[in-house]
Design an enzyme around this catalytic site. Sequence first.
Site, PDB file in Angstrom:
ATOM      1  N   HIS A  50      38.412  17.605 -98.594  1.00  0.00           N
ATOM      2  CA  HIS A  50      37.345  16.603 -98.415  1.00  0.00           C
ATOM      3  C   HIS A  50      36.035  17.225 -97.942  1.00  0.00           C
ATOM      4  O   HIS A  50      35.184  16.531 -97.383  1.00  0.00           O
ATOM      5  CB  HIS A  50      37.808  15.518 -97.422  1.00  0.00           C
ATOM      6  N   ILE A  53      37.674  17.538 -91.930  1.00  0.00           N
ATOM      7  CA  ILE A  53      36.332  18.062 -92.187  1.00  0.00           C
ATOM      8  C   ILE A  53      35.777  18.702 -90.928  1.00  0.00           C
ATOM      9  O   ILE A  53      34.589  18.948 -90.819  1.00  0.00           O
ATOM     10  CB  ILE A  53      35.410  16.916 -92.657  1.00  0.00           C
ATOM     11  N   GLY A  96      50.700  15.551 -89.707  1.00  0.00           N
ATOM     12  CA  GLY A  96      49.767  14.502 -89.286  1.00  0.00           C
ATOM     13  C   GLY A  96      48.981  13.834 -90.386  1.00  0.00           C
ATOM     14  O   GLY A  96      47.760  13.694 -90.271  1.00  0.00           O
ATOM     15  N   GLN A 148      42.794  17.819 -95.209  1.00  0.00           N
ATOM     16  CA  GLN A 148      41.935  16.660 -95.505  1.00  0.00           C
ATOM     17  C   GLN A 148      40.854  16.563 -94.445  1.00  0.00           C
ATOM     18  O   GLN A 148      39.965  15.734 -94.542  1.00  0.00           O
ATOM     19  CB  GLN A 148      42.764  15.382 -95.475  1.00  0.00           C
TER      20      GLN A 148
HETATM   21  P1  NAD Z   1      45.094   9.068 -90.971  1.00  0.00           P
HETATM   22  O1  NAD Z   1      43.963   8.848 -90.051  1.00  0.00           O
HETATM   23  O2  NAD Z   1      45.315   8.127 -92.061  1.00  0.00           O
HETATM   24  O3  NAD Z   1      46.496   9.236 -90.183  1.00  0.00           O
HETATM   25  C1  NAD Z   1      46.744  10.163 -89.191  1.00  0.00           C
HETATM   26  C2  NAD Z   1      48.248  10.499 -89.143  1.00  0.00           C
HETATM   27  O4  NAD Z   1      48.474  11.405 -88.057  1.00  0.00           O
HETATM   28  C3  NAD Z   1      49.176   9.315 -88.915  1.00  0.00           C
HETATM   29  O5  NAD Z   1      50.273   9.396 -89.803  1.00  0.00           O
HETATM   30  C4  NAD Z   1      49.629   9.461 -87.453  1.00  0.00           C
HETATM   31  O6  NAD Z   1      50.931   8.948 -87.215  1.00  0.00           O
HETATM   32  C5  NAD Z   1      49.596  10.966 -87.303  1.00  0.00           C
HETATM   33  N1  NAD Z   1      49.380  11.451 -85.931  1.00  0.00           N
HETATM   34  C6  NAD Z   1      48.613  10.921 -84.954  1.00  0.00           C
HETATM   35  N2  NAD Z   1      48.640  11.682 -83.852  1.00  0.00           N
HETATM   36  C7  NAD Z   1      49.444  12.743 -84.129  1.00  0.00           C
HETATM   37  C8  NAD Z   1      49.845  13.891 -83.398  1.00  0.00           C
HETATM   38  N3  NAD Z   1      49.434  14.119 -82.143  1.00  0.00           N
HETATM   39  N4  NAD Z   1      50.668  14.769 -84.008  1.00  0.00           N
HETATM   40  C9  NAD Z   1      51.115  14.558 -85.281  1.00  0.00           C
HETATM   41  N5  NAD Z   1      50.749  13.498 -86.024  1.00  0.00           N
HETATM   42  C10 NAD Z   1      49.922  12.591 -85.463  1.00  0.00           C
HETATM   43  O7  NAD Z   1      44.861  10.479 -91.458  1.00  0.00           O
HETATM   44  P2  NAD Z   1      44.866  11.037 -92.863  1.00  0.00           P
HETATM   45  O8  NAD Z   1      46.106  10.653 -93.583  1.00  0.00           O
HETATM   46  O9  NAD Z   1      44.550  12.421 -92.622  1.00  0.00           O
HETATM   47  O10 NAD Z   1      43.676  10.327 -93.668  1.00  0.00           O
HETATM   48  C11 NAD Z   1      42.410  10.002 -93.158  1.00  0.00           C
HETATM   49  C12 NAD Z   1      41.275  10.706 -93.856  1.00  0.00           C
HETATM   50  O11 NAD Z   1      40.225  10.690 -92.934  1.00  0.00           O
HETATM   51  C13 NAD Z   1      41.562  12.132 -94.119  1.00  0.00           C
HETATM   52  O12 NAD Z   1      41.462  12.311 -95.463  1.00  0.00           O
HETATM   53  C14 NAD Z   1      40.441  12.915 -93.422  1.00  0.00           C
HETATM   54  O13 NAD Z   1      39.538  13.429 -94.368  1.00  0.00           O
HETATM   55  C15 NAD Z   1      39.637  11.940 -92.693  1.00  0.00           C
HETATM   56  N6  NAD Z   1      39.550  12.201 -91.246  1.00  0.00           N
HETATM   57  C16 NAD Z   1      39.315  13.457 -90.802  1.00  0.00           C
HETATM   58  C17 NAD Z   1      39.249  13.710 -89.452  1.00  0.00           C
HETATM   59  C18 NAD Z   1      39.020  15.119 -88.985  1.00  0.00           C
HETATM   60  O14 NAD Z   1      38.341  15.882 -89.684  1.00  0.00           O
HETATM   61  N7  NAD Z   1      39.591  15.504 -87.853  1.00  0.00           N
HETATM   62  C19 NAD Z   1      39.416  12.662 -88.535  1.00  0.00           C
HETATM   63  C20 NAD Z   1      39.624  11.373 -89.042  1.00  0.00           C
HETATM   64  C21 NAD Z   1      39.702  11.162 -90.409  1.00  0.00           C
END
Ligand code: NAD
Length: 244
Positions: free
Chosen positions: A116, A100, A185, A98
């Site tokens: 996404h 990006i 995650g 998910q």
């Molecule tokens: P979310 O933001 O809803 O949740 C993140 C999850 O990761 C939580 O369940 C949390 O407990 C867990 N988490 C946090 N730190 C962790 C770690 N160190 N190790 C393991 N797990 C950990 O994320 P989501 O469900 O992916 O949904 C949010 C949407 O936002 C996604 O669809 C994504 O497209 C987008 N998003 C992307 C990025 C990115 O590209 N890095 C960042 C933020 C949001």
Amino acid sequence: MIEKAAELIKNTNHITAFTGAGISVESGIPPFRGENGLWNKYDPVFLDINYFYQNPLRSWKMIKEIFYDFFGKAKPNAAHIALAKMELSGYVNSVITQNIDNLHQEAGSKNVYEFHGTSQNLICMNCHNTYSAKDINLSILPPKCEKCGEILKPDFVFFGEPIPEPANSASFRETEISDLFLLIGSTGKVMPASMIPFMAKMNGVKIIEINIKPSNYTNAITDIFLEGKATKIMTKLLEYLEVN
Ligand code: NAD
């Protein structure tokens, strides 16, 4: 539990990883929800496609700050790298993400379905010409298409936009042909992506989940829950799988 999960991985034929923002947290990218989540600081409306059409400059100021000035500097962490090694050594067939942020590809994963989309490219809203974000000067906002002069949009999914193909079909196909899903995650709160692991489970797929705390999946569909940070658990899994 990690040893049990590693045994299951060793004895399984087709494995798909399904990753959310949590796998990139230890690269310095905050998730959207929860503690330190981006939605505590920013109003998600700037990623609504209708708001973007009407207020491209306002949206772009936020987009640049979060996704290009800040995300752009992140590097893959040990969990991204472990997952790439699991693919190279034949344990993992593909990654549905998910995210990006391109960190799976930077870590060496090859078969990645970006559910996404990606922040790496910008696309023209009018002629659909695509640019690498690296080639576009974001000091002048909103960025415009060199061909037709229309506004460029990041090539990731805004609220109100459809899921891109072929990632959408390929992801749902994995729910039919996989034997095991490795969830890392993800809260399981973002539709329609959150349906993918549930569909897999309905098709008899086993579920291993890594998260620092229980998610929407944990009590509903997870067979083995590995509680902890993605980097630590994935590094341990690699040790048990004897992958270097
Ligand atoms: P979310 O933001 O809803 O949740 C993140 C999850 O990761 C939580 O369940 C949390 O407990 C867990 N988490 C946090 N730190 C962790 C770690 N160190 N190790 C393991 N797990 C950990 O994320 P989501 O469900 O992916 O949904 C949010 C949407 O936002 C996604 O669809 C994504 O497209 C987008 N998003 C992307 C990025 C990115 O590209 N890095 C960042 C933020 C949001």
